[in-house]
Every structure is written in C-alpha cells, then in structure tokens.
Write an enzyme that holds these catalytic residues in place. Sequence first.
Site, PDB file in Angstrom:
ATOM      1  N   LYS A 113     -54.162   3.211  67.584  1.00 16.70           N
ATOM      2  CA  LYS A 113     -54.439   3.216  66.142  1.00 16.70           C
ATOM      3  C   LYS A 113     -55.072   4.529  65.697  1.00 16.70           C
ATOM      4  CE  LYS A 113     -54.445  -1.686  65.218  1.00 16.70           C
ATOM      5  NZ  LYS A 113     -55.108  -2.848  64.661  1.00 16.70           N
ATOM      6  N   LYS A 199     -44.424  -3.463  70.439  1.00 14.55           N
ATOM      7  CA  LYS A 199     -44.765  -4.823  69.993  1.00 14.55           C
ATOM      8  C   LYS A 199     -44.577  -4.977  68.480  1.00 14.55           C
ATOM      9  CE  LYS A 199     -49.620  -4.970  68.783  1.00 14.55           C
ATOM     10  NZ  LYS A 199     -50.683  -5.840  68.463  1.00 14.55           N
ATOM     11  N   LYS A 202     -48.176  -5.812  62.381  1.00 16.90           N
ATOM     12  CA  LYS A 202     -48.319  -5.803  60.921  1.00 16.90           C
ATOM     13  C   LYS A 202     -48.337  -4.388  60.388  1.00 16.90           C
ATOM     14  CE  LYS A 202     -51.790  -9.395  60.944  1.00 16.90           C
ATOM     15  NZ  LYS A 202     -52.892  -8.775  61.667  1.00 16.90           N
TER      16      LYS A 202
END
Length: 336
Positions: A113, A199, A202
């Site tokens: 992230k 994966k 969102k």
Amino acid sequence: MGKQRVLSGVQPTGNLHLGNYLGAIRNWVEIQDRFENYFCVVDLHAITVPHDAKALAENSYAIAALYLACGIDLEHSNIFIQSHISAHAELTWLLNCITPINWLQGMIQFKEKAVKQGQNVGTGLLDYPVLMAADILLYDADKVPVGEDQKQHIELTRDLAIRMNDQFGKKKKPVLKMPEPMIRKDGARVMSLTDGTKKMSKSDPSELSRIELLDSPETIAKKIKKCKTDPARGLEFDNPERPECHNLLTLYSILSGQRKETVATECAEIGWGQFKPLLTETAVEALRPIQEKYAEVMDDRSYLESVLRQGRESAEAIASATLDRVKTAMGFSTPV
Ligand code: AQP
C-alpha cells in the site's frame, strides 16, 4: 466451559467484493453458532489511506448492514463500529510503545500500500497492524477468521501478546490472550478478474477486477464477460500456467456449492464461451438473497442503529476490562 470467542472485521473503504465475502464473512456465518462472536466495522483502519470524510459514516453503516445481509445472526454475534469504542485507539498506543519499528516496516500489506501512496505515506498505514492487534487482543479473542492476506498481521498480533506477557505479565497470569488465525482453504485468496496472480481488492482502480456484493446482474454479466481468460480449451484447477482458470473455477465451485471434483468433471471439456454464462448465473443467484436482505436492512435505519448500539454495549464491557488489565500490568496509576 463457555464458548470460545471470535473477533473479525472489514474496513469501510468501498463496496465489499467476493474476496471479502468468501475469504471472511461467509466463514463468520458458518461458524457463528459454535462461538461467541464480535464482528466490527473497522473504520479506524479505513483512514490509514486518504478517505472521504463525507462518506465514512455512511460506508460504515452499509458494511454493518451487509454483515446482517450475509447472515450474521444476532443470537450468536455482536456487530459494532470500531471507532465507537475508544479502547481500540488507547490499546494501540500502549502496544506501539512495545513494538519494534522494524517489525512494521517489513509487513507485506504496508509495503504494497505504501508504494501506491507515493510520497504521502501516513504513519497510520505503518501502524495498521498494531491497531489490528489491539482490535483482537482487546476481546481476548481465541480465533480470528480472516483471508490468507491477513495471516502475517495475526502473527504480529501473537508476537505482541508474547512481548506484553513477557515484559509485564506474571508467569501464571498472562496479561493478554494468545489468538489463533482461522483461515479456510477454499476462498482464502480470491484473485482479481483481470489478473489471476493478484488478489481481488477494493482498492484496485479497475472495477472490472472485482465482483461486488451489490453489483446488479447486468454488471456481474459485464465483468465476467470481460474477465481475463486464456486460449486453452477445457477448464482445469491447479495449473500454475492458468491462474485465471483456477480462480474462476474456484469461484464457480464455491458459489454453486459444488465440490471441486464435480466442477472439474463438469468443466473439463467446455470452453470459456460456455463457462462464462454459467458462472454469471451462479454468481447472480448466490448474491440475490444478500442484496434483497441488504435493501431491507438499509430501509430500517432505527433497527440498524439498535443493532449497533447493542453491539457497542457488549463490546465495550469486554474492551474496557482488558484495557484496565493492561494499564495495571504496565504500571499506570488508577484515577482517584
Ligand atoms: N481477495 C481476497 N480473498 C480472500 N479474502 C480476502 N479478504 C480481502 N480480500 C480478499 C479478506 O476480507 C477481510 C476484510 O478485508 P479488509 O477490507 O479489512 O482489508 P483488505 O484485506 O485490505 O481488503 P481489500 O479488499 O484488499 O481492501 P484494500 O483494497 O483496501 O486493501 C479480511 O479478512 C481479508 O483477509
């Protein structure tokens, strides 16, 4: 002996997708009658990346409604919003002070992230796993049902419990309870529709990469029609050269409630042109009852509020007792 306790949660960072459902919430529903359960909407985690203040509260309500829509049963489970219980933030601070910073810098999710944030990486993103440890440890949780991607965070939680107990506990009286991850094999890692090696997430900028629980039948059909496939004919599981094929067959198997072997036989000879409508219909039918129940719950705000109020009351009692225990062990004075 009483039931063991379960704690888990999802961030209100966007609409839930099949990964969140199959990796986490579906398992909560299946195990809930064997445990005493606390399911929270982890809104404090949602602000570790830039967020929209106007949407945060409403997103939290929507996730809580989705928990109910997916089958969380209040007879066995409590639903609450993380930020409504200040002990989460307070225990995070106490744990921060015993967490070596290099434990956090090596976390996979942080690294992934942080790259997406560029220059603007907040301290909260680095500290995310400590907040997650606080969420779990506050409730003396025995089990934490999550998807595969959260395994490393649960390991860190266990390491922090050991560290707290070693530094401040007594031999026969640990301060914090040791939790265990609960990761199912099937659905533990649902992959993106546009790249079978990544994966489903969102935060993927492409909506085509995920099927959301509230997607309309038309949107589901469109996403499956456009999803990445391969030129081979005949569909199969477990071929490392065909990650998309494995992922789509797994989705079909779980959503249709059929065993892997049955699906492998059914799909061995067919091509994508035949399979995609089959998967579309199965996904639409699996999500229909969730969508209907969601609309019902969202229509009755006072009911949803009462669920969250009750959940908060039960959760608060446990959380504040744990926090007091930790503060006493660490040597804090009690207010007079
Ligand atoms: N693709 C996935 N397959 C299986 N399980 C998954 N989970 C998430 N993605 C998959 C599980 O869903 C639970 C809640 O996750 P979260 O929303 O709190 O955070 P996350 O893991 O970061 O989920 P996302 O969708 O990937 O969000 P972003 O894009 O914001 O990072 C967890 O139990 C997780 O394992």
